[in-house]
Scaffold this motif. Structure first.
Motif, PDB file in Angstrom:
ATOM      1  N   ALA A 116       1.043  -1.245   0.153  1.00  0.00           N
ATOM      2  CA  ALA A 116      -0.060   0.295  -0.163  1.00  0.00           C
ATOM      3  C   ALA A 116       0.565   1.176  -0.205  1.00  0.00           C
ATOM      4  O   ALA A 116       0.719   2.423  -0.400  1.00  0.00           O
ATOM      5  N   ALA A 117       1.979   1.171   0.447  1.00  0.00           N
ATOM      6  CA  ALA A 117       3.143   2.519   0.485  1.00  0.00           C
ATOM      7  C   ALA A 117       3.228   2.804  -1.051  1.00  0.00           C
ATOM      8  O   ALA A 117       3.776   4.181  -0.917  1.00  0.00           O
ATOM      9  N   PHE A 118       3.314   2.134  -1.473  1.00  0.00           N
ATOM     10  CA  PHE A 118       3.261   2.835  -2.816  1.00  0.00           C
ATOM     11  C   PHE A 118       2.461   3.707  -3.733  1.00  0.00           C
ATOM     12  O   PHE A 118       3.114   5.168  -3.976  1.00  0.00           O
ATOM     13  N   THR A 119       1.195   2.966  -3.689  1.00  0.00           N
ATOM     14  CA  THR A 119      -0.090   4.380  -3.813  1.00  0.00           C
ATOM     15  C   THR A 119       0.242   5.646  -3.274  1.00  0.00           C
ATOM     16  O   THR A 119      -0.108   6.369  -4.172  1.00  0.00           O
ATOM     17  N   GLU A 120       1.023   5.999  -2.195  1.00  0.00           N
ATOM     18  CA  GLU A 120       0.591   7.307  -1.934  1.00  0.00           C
ATOM     19  C   GLU A 120       1.593   8.000  -2.749  1.00  0.00           C
ATOM     20  O   GLU A 120       1.744   9.066  -2.308  1.00  0.00           O
ATOM     21  N   TYR A 121       2.642   7.238  -3.162  1.00  0.00           N
ATOM     22  CA  TYR A 121       3.637   8.450  -3.794  1.00  0.00           C
ATOM     23  C   TYR A 121       3.252   7.652  -5.571  1.00  0.00           C
ATOM     24  O   TYR A 121       4.186   7.868  -6.253  1.00  0.00           O
ATOM     25  N   PHE A 122       2.040   7.290  -5.973  1.00  0.00           N
ATOM     26  CA  PHE A 122       1.832   6.664  -7.729  1.00  0.00           C
ATOM     27  C   PHE A 122       2.084   8.373  -8.170  1.00  0.00           C
ATOM     28  O   PHE A 122       2.036   7.817  -9.963  1.00  0.00           O
ATOM     29  N   TYR A 123       1.207   9.452  -8.339  1.00  0.00           N
ATOM     30  CA  TYR A 123       1.502  10.273  -8.732  1.00  0.00           C
ATOM     31  C   TYR A 123       2.693  10.996  -8.761  1.00  0.00           C
ATOM     32  O   TYR A 123       3.305  11.420  -9.742  1.00  0.00           O
ATOM     33  N   TRP A 124       3.587  10.054  -8.556  1.00  0.00           N
ATOM     34  CA  TRP A 124       5.437  11.111  -8.424  1.00  0.00           C
ATOM     35  C   TRP A 124       5.634  10.182  -9.773  1.00  0.00           C
ATOM     36  O   TRP A 124       6.984  10.355  -9.934  1.00  0.00           O
ATOM     37  N   VAL A 125       5.506   8.769 -10.098  1.00  0.00           N
ATOM     38  CA  VAL A 125       6.026   8.167 -11.371  1.00  0.00           C
ATOM     39  C   VAL A 125       5.048   9.211 -12.750  1.00  0.00           C
ATOM     40  O   VAL A 125       6.549   9.104 -13.449  1.00  0.00           O
ATOM     41  N   VAL A 126       4.731   9.955 -12.499  1.00  0.00           N
ATOM     42  CA  VAL A 126       5.090  10.827 -13.779  1.00  0.00           C
ATOM     43  C   VAL A 126       6.132  11.637 -14.287  1.00  0.00           C
ATOM     44  O   VAL A 126       6.675  11.540 -15.294  1.00  0.00           O
ATOM     45  N   PRO A 127       6.799  12.281 -13.562  1.00  0.00           N
ATOM     46  CA  PRO A 127       7.502  13.054 -14.066  1.00  0.00           C
ATOM     47  C   PRO A 127       8.778  11.973 -13.584  1.00  0.00           C
ATOM     48  O   PRO A 127       9.353  12.235 -14.731  1.00  0.00           O
ATOM     49  N   LEU A 128       8.727  10.964 -13.507  1.00  0.00           N
ATOM     50  CA  LEU A 128      10.128   9.958 -13.778  1.00  0.00           C
ATOM     51  C   LEU A 128       9.818   9.776 -15.126  1.00  0.00           C
ATOM     52  O   LEU A 128      10.786   8.964 -15.214  1.00  0.00           O
ATOM     53  N   ILE A 129       8.883   9.521 -15.607  1.00  0.00           N
ATOM     54  CA  ILE A 129       8.593   8.725 -17.099  1.00  0.00           C
ATOM     55  C   ILE A 129       9.454   9.867 -17.942  1.00  0.00           C
ATOM     56  O   ILE A 129       9.985   9.399 -18.709  1.00  0.00           O
ATOM     57  N   ILE A 131      11.263  12.178 -17.053  1.00  0.00           N
ATOM     58  CA  ILE A 131      12.847  12.427 -16.934  1.00  0.00           C
ATOM     59  C   ILE A 131      13.431  10.720 -17.033  1.00  0.00           C
ATOM     60  O   ILE A 131      14.944  10.513 -18.143  1.00  0.00           O
ATOM     61  N   LEU A 132      13.377   9.544 -17.333  1.00  0.00           N
ATOM     62  CA  LEU A 132      13.480   8.575 -17.839  1.00  0.00           C
ATOM     63  C   LEU A 132      13.630   8.047 -19.070  1.00  0.00           C
ATOM     64  O   LEU A 132      14.286   8.169 -19.688  1.00  0.00           O
ATOM     65  N   THR A 133      12.330   8.348 -19.818  1.00  0.00           N
ATOM     66  CA  THR A 133      11.699   8.213 -21.099  1.00  0.00           C
ATOM     67  C   THR A 133      13.079   9.111 -21.532  1.00  0.00           C
ATOM     68  O   THR A 133      13.936   8.643 -22.527  1.00  0.00           O
ATOM     69  N   PHE A 134      13.653  10.542 -21.442  1.00  0.00           N
ATOM     70  CA  PHE A 134      14.854  11.661 -22.070  1.00  0.00           C
ATOM     71  C   PHE A 134      15.841  10.899 -21.879  1.00  0.00           C
ATOM     72  O   PHE A 134      16.061  11.251 -22.655  1.00  0.00           O
ATOM     73  N   LEU A 181      12.820   9.535  -1.645  1.00  0.00           N
ATOM     74  CA  LEU A 181      12.514   9.569  -2.834  1.00  0.00           C
ATOM     75  C   LEU A 181      12.416  10.977  -4.197  1.00  0.00           C
ATOM     76  O   LEU A 181      12.572  10.845  -5.435  1.00  0.00           O
ATOM     77  N   ALA A 182      12.079  11.960  -3.374  1.00  0.00           N
ATOM     78  CA  ALA A 182      13.277  12.944  -4.075  1.00  0.00           C
ATOM     79  C   ALA A 182      14.220  13.258  -4.943  1.00  0.00           C
ATOM     80  O   ALA A 182      14.372  13.774  -5.383  1.00  0.00           O
ATOM     81  N   ALA A 183      15.084  12.729  -3.855  1.00  0.00           N
ATOM     82  CA  ALA A 183      16.143  12.939  -4.139  1.00  0.00           C
ATOM     83  C   ALA A 183      16.642  12.105  -4.834  1.00  0.00           C
ATOM     84  O   ALA A 183      17.567  12.223  -6.029  1.00  0.00           O
ATOM     85  N   MET A 184      15.980  10.402  -5.205  1.00  0.00           N
ATOM     86  CA  MET A 184      16.406   9.647  -6.400  1.00  0.00           C
ATOM     87  C   MET A 184      15.617  10.286  -7.514  1.00  0.00           C
ATOM     88  O   MET A 184      16.770  10.192  -8.196  1.00  0.00           O
ATOM     89  N   LEU A 185      14.531  10.936  -7.551  1.00  0.00           N
ATOM     90  CA  LEU A 185      13.850  11.772  -8.926  1.00  0.00           C
ATOM     91  C   LEU A 185      15.008  12.819  -9.346  1.00  0.00           C
ATOM     92  O   LEU A 185      15.483  13.307 -10.271  1.00  0.00           O
ATOM     93  N   ALA A 186      15.949  13.364  -8.515  1.00  0.00           N
ATOM     94  CA  ALA A 186      16.402  14.906  -8.625  1.00  0.00           C
ATOM     95  C   ALA A 186      17.832  13.828  -9.556  1.00  0.00           C
ATOM     96  O   ALA A 186      18.464  14.748 -10.266  1.00  0.00           O
ATOM     97  N   ALA A 187      18.428  12.797  -9.208  1.00  0.00           N
ATOM     98  CA  ALA A 187      19.838  12.511  -9.169  1.00  0.00           C
ATOM     99  C   ALA A 187      19.815  11.807 -10.771  1.00  0.00           C
ATOM    100  O   ALA A 187      20.077  11.708 -11.882  1.00  0.00           O
ATOM    101  N   TYR A 188      17.702  11.416 -11.533  1.00  0.00           N
ATOM    102  CA  TYR A 188      17.569  10.674 -12.658  1.00  0.00           C
ATOM    103  C   TYR A 188      17.504  12.030 -13.411  1.00  0.00           C
ATOM    104  O   TYR A 188      18.020  11.688 -14.451  1.00  0.00           O
TER     105      TYR A 188
END
Length: 494
Positions: A116-129, A131-134, A181-188
């Motif tokens: 269930a913890a993943f669902t709390e960060y569901f929309y965080w995946v959108v910027p990750l998509i 970043i990882l795509t480009f 998770l924010a730091a991971m997103l920034a690193a990518y």
């Protein structure tokens, strides 16, 4: 093959520097300070983003490799190839992000019971998509121009340094889970920007394009190829990440965390192949464009042999030291449940690194559509095997399901390569190499164990004896002329 070996060595050096950093991060920071459930959450977060990014690329990585030879013309900035190479993933990001958000309810339901913890960060995946795509688009564009060293350094070294800092800050409670998770997103994101700047300095990046160059035939060929390939990529991405998703859904993030640590060990096995494949793929595209099947098959045999050599020796050294590795890492008794995950995934890596280049030959030939048929079947098959083995074998069941899928998929792929492209990766030296690896495993059984006294001592003894013996025998048996030539040069000038 000389350029492949030289470029691969440069990329592999960066890869193994990164592996050393990853080893420290995963086995001495993550296992000591971070709960397996948090490890599982960060893994699922990244893998969901990676899965969606694979869709968002719309097959442009392989399509770009296949069709770039048709665009290549330095005088015209490759007829605007870069413009189209960026436009396609941009459209893909918009499409996939929209679908992802619209599917929030079924996705959340899939993870809600055990993760269930993943669902709390569901929309965080959108910027990750995005970043990882480009990031992957810039990286693959650099590979098209036979420049792999810097992108490898960014992915394998620079990223791991930033992630190590992020994990340390979390470990010592300087930041919380959300900030991690924010730091991971920034690193990518930083890695994506670094590759973008590098591409801007080393390859044509003009957004000007000549629409008249895109003939009706070229457009139709591209759309047909990309359409089939996209379906194949979609199913391929699902299969490659289905184990961690189903494990987290059926067993929870704790089991996913244990699986992640074992997966990292197995992941080391195919690191050299990433450099070899990256530099070999454009050469295969050129050979098949010109209908030069003998050259493509020769490339297949050389790539296959060197990837088997690298992955086989690494797997052997990891497997003979499993007791030592789990004795050395903090909380090893907790993560030792993943021992057979390493075995099953390790065998899968050896099979895939040996035969994966056959898939490249199919993609760049007129028979590319064959991969779609088996992918659709294997997606359903993989779901079934995971549903059967995970409840019965836990984390090992997910890995065993992956091994079964790997054997079936690559057996079918090689059948198609043999029939349609006349590609056969196996030579006499392949059999000699396999016999050598088996013999070295047998020699290992004769070495007395020092693990009870000191796992570090036992690891050093086994790795040194088997590693040195294997290197000498591989050289004496002349398994690879290219490797022997490099060793000979080193001995003469070293």
């Amino acid at each position: 093959m000389g350029v492949i070996i030289r470029q691969s060595i440069k990329g592999t050096i960066h890869t193994y520097v990164g592996a050393a950093l990853g080893f420290v991060t995963q086995f001495f920071v993550v296992t000591k300070y971070i709960d397996p459930e948090v490890i599982g959450l960060t893994k699922v977060f990244y893998e969901v983003g990676t899965l969606c990014a694979g869709f968002a690329l719309l097959g442009v990585v392989s399509s770009g490799m296949r069709f770039f030879p048709y665009f290549r013309d330095e005088r015209t900035n490759n007829h605007g190839f870069f413009f189209y190479y960026m436009l396609i993933p941009l459209l893909g990001v918009v499409l996939v992000s929209t679908v992802y958000c619209l599917c929030r309810e079924p996705i959340a339901h899939f993870f809600s019971a055990k993760s269930a913890a993943f669902t709390e960060y569901f929309y965080w995946v959108v910027p990750l998509i995005l970043i990882l795509t480009f990031w992957q688009a810039f990286e693959s564009y650099s590979h098209i121009h036979l420049r792999i060293a810097f992108p490898k350094w960014v992915r394998e070294v620079f990223l791991r340094l930033m992630l190590l800092v992020a994990y340390l800050l979390f470990a010592f409670q300087v930041v919380g889970l959300t900030a991690l998770l924010a730091a991971m997103l920034a690193a990518y994101a930083v890695c994506m920007v670094a590759d973008a700047l590098y591409v801007g300095r080393t390859a044509p990046t003009s957004l000007q394009h000549d629409a008249t160059f895109i003939t009706k035939r070229l457009r139709n060929d591209f759309l047909k190829y990309s359409g089939f390939l996209l379906l194949s990529v979609v199913t391929g991405n699902i299969m490659s990440q289905l184990d961690i998703f189903m494990l987290s859904s059926l067993k929870g993030l704790y089991s996913a965390g244990i699986y992640t640590i074992a997966f990292y060990m197995a992941n080391i096995i195919d690191m050299p192949s990433r450099s070899i494949s990256a530099i070999s793929t454009p050469l295969a595209a050129d050979a098949l464009k010109n209908g030069d099947f003998p050259k493509a098959n020769q490339l297949y045999q050389q790539v296959s042999l060197h990837q088997l050599m690298a992955s086989g020796f690494i797997f052997l050294l990891i497997w003979i030291n499993m007791d030592n590795i789990y004795a050395i890492i903090p909380n090893g008794e907790t993560f030792a449940e993943g021992r057979y995950v390493v075995l099953f995934l390790g065998l899968s890596k050896i099979i895939s690194t040996t035969l994966v280049f056959g898939g490249v030959l199919i993609q760049f030939s007129k028979y590319y559509y064959w991969s779609l048929f088996i992918s659709l079947f294997l997606t359903v098959f993989t779901i079934g095997t995971n549903l059967y083995f995970i409840p019965r074998m836990g984390v090992s069941g997910a890995a065993f399901a992956s091994l079964i899928t790997c054997v079936i998929s690559y057996s079918y792929q090689q059948y198609i390569v043999q029939r349609k492209v006349r590609g056969n990766p196996f030579t006499r030296n392949t059999l000699v190499l396999i016999a050598l690896l088996v013999a070295l495993w047998g020699v290992n059984l004769l070495i007395p164990s020092f693990t009870a006294r000191s796992p570090w001592l036992d690891l050093l003894v086994r790795t040194t004896l088997i590693g040195c013996l294997g290197t000498v025998l591989a050289y004496k048996l002349n398994i690879s002329c290219e490797v022997n030539r490099m060793i000979g040069q080193y001995l003469r000038h070293g």
